[in-house]
Design an enzyme around this catalytic site. Structure first.
Site, PDB file in Angstrom:
ATOM      1  CD  GLU A  30     -63.928  46.919 -69.473  1.00  0.00           C
ATOM      2  OE1 GLU A  30     -64.863  47.719 -69.301  1.00  0.00           O
ATOM      3  OE2 GLU A  30     -63.980  45.735 -69.094  1.00  0.00           O
TER       4      GLU A  30
ATOM      5  CG  ASN B 262     -83.833  49.686 -38.394  1.00  0.00           C
ATOM      6  OD1 ASN B 262     -84.090  49.728 -39.598  1.00  0.00           O
ATOM      7  ND2 ASN B 262     -83.304  50.705 -37.745  1.00  0.00           N
TER       8      ASN B 262
ATOM      9  CB  SER C 131     -88.975  43.179 -38.968  1.00  0.00           C
ATOM     10  OG  SER C 131     -90.022  43.226 -38.091  1.00  0.00           O
TER      11      SER C 131
HETATM   12  N1  LIG Z   1     -82.623  58.796 -35.963  1.00  0.00           N
HETATM   13  C1  LIG Z   1     -82.851  57.963 -36.944  1.00  0.00           C
HETATM   14  O1  LIG Z   1     -81.919  57.511 -37.618  1.00  0.00           O
HETATM   15  C2  LIG Z   1     -84.268  57.518 -37.266  1.00  0.00           C
HETATM   16  C3  LIG Z   1     -84.512  56.850 -38.473  1.00  0.00           C
HETATM   17  C4  LIG Z   1     -85.800  56.419 -38.738  1.00  0.00           C
HETATM   18  C5  LIG Z   1     -86.806  56.614 -37.808  1.00  0.00           C
HETATM   19  N2  LIG Z   1     -86.550  57.283 -36.657  1.00  0.00           N
HETATM   20  C6  LIG Z   1     -87.614  57.487 -35.647  1.00  0.00           C
HETATM   21  O2  LIG Z   1     -88.171  56.209 -35.375  1.00  0.00           O
HETATM   22  C7  LIG Z   1     -89.550  56.359 -35.020  1.00  0.00           C
HETATM   23  C8  LIG Z   1     -90.404  55.380 -35.832  1.00  0.00           C
HETATM   24  O3  LIG Z   1     -90.007  54.057 -35.583  1.00  0.00           O
HETATM   25  P1  LIG Z   1     -91.071  52.906 -35.303  1.00  0.00           P
HETATM   26  O4  LIG Z   1     -90.294  51.768 -34.746  1.00  0.00           O
HETATM   27  O5  LIG Z   1     -92.203  53.458 -34.543  1.00  0.00           O
HETATM   28  O6  LIG Z   1     -91.669  52.568 -36.719  1.00  0.00           O
HETATM   29  P2  LIG Z   1     -91.080  51.959 -38.072  1.00  0.00           P
HETATM   30  O7  LIG Z   1     -90.099  50.923 -37.820  1.00  0.00           O
HETATM   31  O8  LIG Z   1     -90.723  53.096 -38.963  1.00  0.00           O
HETATM   32  O9  LIG Z   1     -92.391  51.297 -38.678  1.00  0.00           O
HETATM   33  C9  LIG Z   1     -92.909  50.147 -38.090  1.00  0.00           C
HETATM   34  C10 LIG Z   1     -94.207  49.772 -38.771  1.00  0.00           C
HETATM   35  O10 LIG Z   1     -93.954  49.321 -40.088  1.00  0.00           O
HETATM   36  C11 LIG Z   1     -94.949  48.390 -40.462  1.00  0.00           C
HETATM   37  N3  LIG Z   1     -94.361  47.144 -40.965  1.00  0.00           N
HETATM   38  C12 LIG Z   1     -94.730  46.504 -42.094  1.00  0.00           C
HETATM   39  N4  LIG Z   1     -94.064  45.386 -42.244  1.00  0.00           N
HETATM   40  C13 LIG Z   1     -93.247  45.263 -41.209  1.00  0.00           C
HETATM   41  C14 LIG Z   1     -92.330  44.276 -40.825  1.00  0.00           C
HETATM   42  N5  LIG Z   1     -92.104  43.172 -41.543  1.00  0.00           N
HETATM   43  N6  LIG Z   1     -91.665  44.458 -39.672  1.00  0.00           N
HETATM   44  C15 LIG Z   1     -91.858  45.544 -38.930  1.00  0.00           C
HETATM   45  N7  LIG Z   1     -92.722  46.522 -39.247  1.00  0.00           N
HETATM   46  C16 LIG Z   1     -93.421  46.388 -40.388  1.00  0.00           C
HETATM   47  C17 LIG Z   1     -95.777  48.092 -39.208  1.00  0.00           C
HETATM   48  O11 LIG Z   1     -96.967  48.826 -39.386  1.00  0.00           O
HETATM   49  P3  LIG Z   1     -98.372  48.405 -38.722  1.00  0.00           P
HETATM   50  O12 LIG Z   1     -98.217  48.809 -37.277  1.00  0.00           O
HETATM   51  O13 LIG Z   1     -99.347  49.206 -39.448  1.00  0.00           O
HETATM   52  O14 LIG Z   1     -98.521  46.929 -38.870  1.00  0.00           O
HETATM   53  C18 LIG Z   1     -94.911  48.638 -38.092  1.00  0.00           C
HETATM   54  O15 LIG Z   1     -95.639  49.102 -36.993  1.00  0.00           O
HETATM   55  C19 LIG Z   1     -89.886  57.800 -35.293  1.00  0.00           C
HETATM   56  O16 LIG Z   1     -89.901  58.498 -34.070  1.00  0.00           O
HETATM   57  C20 LIG Z   1     -88.756  58.287 -36.174  1.00  0.00           C
HETATM   58  O17 LIG Z   1     -88.530  59.681 -35.999  1.00  0.00           O
HETATM   59  C21 LIG Z   1     -85.309  57.747 -36.365  1.00  0.00           C
END
Ligand SMILES: NC(=O)c1ccc[n+]([C@@H]2O[C@H](COP(=O)([O-])OP(=O)(O)OC[C@H]3O[C@@H](n4cnc5c(N)ncnc54)[C@H](OP(=O)(O)O)[C@@H]3O)[C@@H](O)[C@H]2O)c1
Length: 385
Positions: A69, A319, A321
């Site tokens: 404003e 995601n 979680s």
């Molecule tokens: N196409 C797309 O849009 C897109 C986007 C993003 C990622 N990606 C792909 O997704 C893959 C990675 O995904 P991801 O599922 O392996 O890993 P993520 O979801 O990126 O990470 C998971 C990790 O985060 C940590 N974490 C800490 N607090 C958490 C909580 N409250 N809940 C869950 N996790 C928590 C944990 O680590 P600790 O194991 O150390 O406890 C868990 O293992 C890759 O291949 C990436 O390229 C694709």
């Protein structure tokens, strides 16, 4: 209670021959120009009109700076106009309290503006309804709820933050037609085309924070910056229970230039912590829930640090979680006309998910848009079944 200056929205629109809506639409356009620069304040636009002539326009440009404003008033006065007897269109109820700037109601009254047309009510308890009341007490005609839905839509982040003190979380992912966000090797560059990826940059500018899990950092070594012209970089947040983030990662290497918050469990290795802090990483120890960072506590702390909105960019483990913790309000799903296949290939929501179809998270469509060959599906989460 009805006031003598109240005019029903419908009557006004009829009298003005739809021009109220047209000016309000322009005010919304102006408001959007503040995207990325005003958080945790709302996006607001204003247009001042008299006898069908626009005297001044303005928007809230930056946090702590003049409100829409006052900017519109300043521009009109710079152009040499008196504002006596004019109408101001403003997307959000004018403020009536002293914050970082003096109340806008004072400026409106002081300039002799005689009609105020507003889109959204301000849920901020310091304003809520009081702005309207003060204007009416000064004999100003107030019309509310013009294009309310559109005006409300641009400030979902602000409304959520002001009501809960926590960030509005929007989960974003790009997936193939068979629901994969990466190949079985972990490779995910790229799922969508250039136009869709360009739109992601607009989202990164819009949301104050961007959050990923350590799995994504280890797989992709992302920068998580905003590559939009004139955009601003989001604050980066990594959920990393055991501080596995590599010191050589691009996130850590750029921590002194673009804020990086790494959230870990209490009792993480002190040496690693010190090393990362020396590189500019902000480390938060967050209480544990089910063996991992309690996302609810993390949201609380982010809110306390004025982070009003977060773009959650995955991966699937984090995601899931986030959905389980009930912190996600919106989903942006980019759908690419490709098929990766593979039982091992990653999906946007991993973990266990729900046990019964009737327990699914329920969503409501907001938009469906096309970017090149890809489609963006935008939904709000409406709760559980
Ligand atoms: N196409 C797309 O849009 C897109 C986007 C993003 C990622 N990606 C792909 O997704 C893959 C990675 O995904 P991801 O599922 O392996 O890993 P993520 O979801 O990126 O990470 C998971 C990790 O985060 C940590 N974490 C800490 N607090 C958490 C909580 N409250 N809940 C869950 N996790 C928590 C944990 O680590 P600790 O194991 O150390 O406890 C868990 O293992 C890759 O291949 C990436 O390229 C694709």
């Amino acid at each position: 209670m009805e006031h003598k200056n109240d005019t029903s929205h419908k009557e006004e629109l009829h009298a003005a021959g739809r021009t109220d809506e047209q000016y309000m639409r322009r005010a919304i356009e102006l408001a959007m120009r503040g995207s990325g620069h005003v958080n945790p304040n709302p996006l607001v636009g204003a247009v001042i009109v008299r006898d069908g002539k626009v005297l001044g326009e303005g928007w809230h440009e930056e946090y702590g700076k003049l409100h829409a404003e006052r900017n519109a008033i300043a521009h009109a006065k710079e152009a040499g106009y008196s504002l006596e007897g004019s109408t101001i269109y403003v997307t959000l109820e004018p403020c009536c309290h002293y914050g970082k700037t003096p109340p806008c109601t004072e400026a409106i009254i002081g300039e002799g503006i005689t009609r105020v047309v507003v889109g959204s009510d301000d849920p901020n308890p310091l304003v809520s309804g009081k702005g309207f009341q003060i204007l009416r007490e000064h004999g100003i005609s107030v019309v509310t709820h013009v294009l309310k839905e559109e005006c409300d839509a641009i400030n979902q982040v602000f409304f959520h933050y002001i009501r809960t003190g926590r960030p509005f979380v929007a989960m974003k992912y790009a997936m193939t037609l068979d629901g994969k966000i990466a190949c079985h090797t972990g490779d995910s560059r790229w799922v969508t085309g250039e136009e869709a990826r360009g739109h992601v940059q607009i989202l990164r500018n819009h949301y104050k924070g961007i959050m990923v899990g350590i799995g994504t950092v280890l797989a992709d070594d992302p920068m998580l910056n905003c590559r939009m012209e004139g955009g601003r970089n989001p604050v980066r947040i990594v959920c990393d229970d055991y501080l596995r983030i590599p010191a050589a990662s691009r996130l850590v290497q750029t921590a002194k230039d673009q804020p990086l918050i790494t959230a870990c469990l209490p009792g993480a290795d002190r040496e690693t912590m010190k090393l990362l802090e020396e590189k500019g990483v902000i480390i938060w120890e967050i209480p544990e829930k089910n063996g991992r960072i309690d996302l609810s506590c993390l949201m609380e702390k982010l809110g306390e640090n004025k982070i009003d909105g977060i773009l959650l960019e995955g991966g699937g483990t984090l995601n899931e979680s986030a959905l389980q913790a009930g912190i996600v309000s919106r989903v942006y799903c980019y759908l690419a006309p490709k098929i990766f296949g593979g039982a091992e290939a990653r999906t946007p929501v991993e973990g266990r998910g729900v046990s019964l179809a009737s327990e699914a998270w329920q969503l409501q469509e907001i938009h469906m848009r096309r970017f090149g060959k890809d489609i963006l599906l935008e939904y709000d989460i409406t709760g559980e079944a």
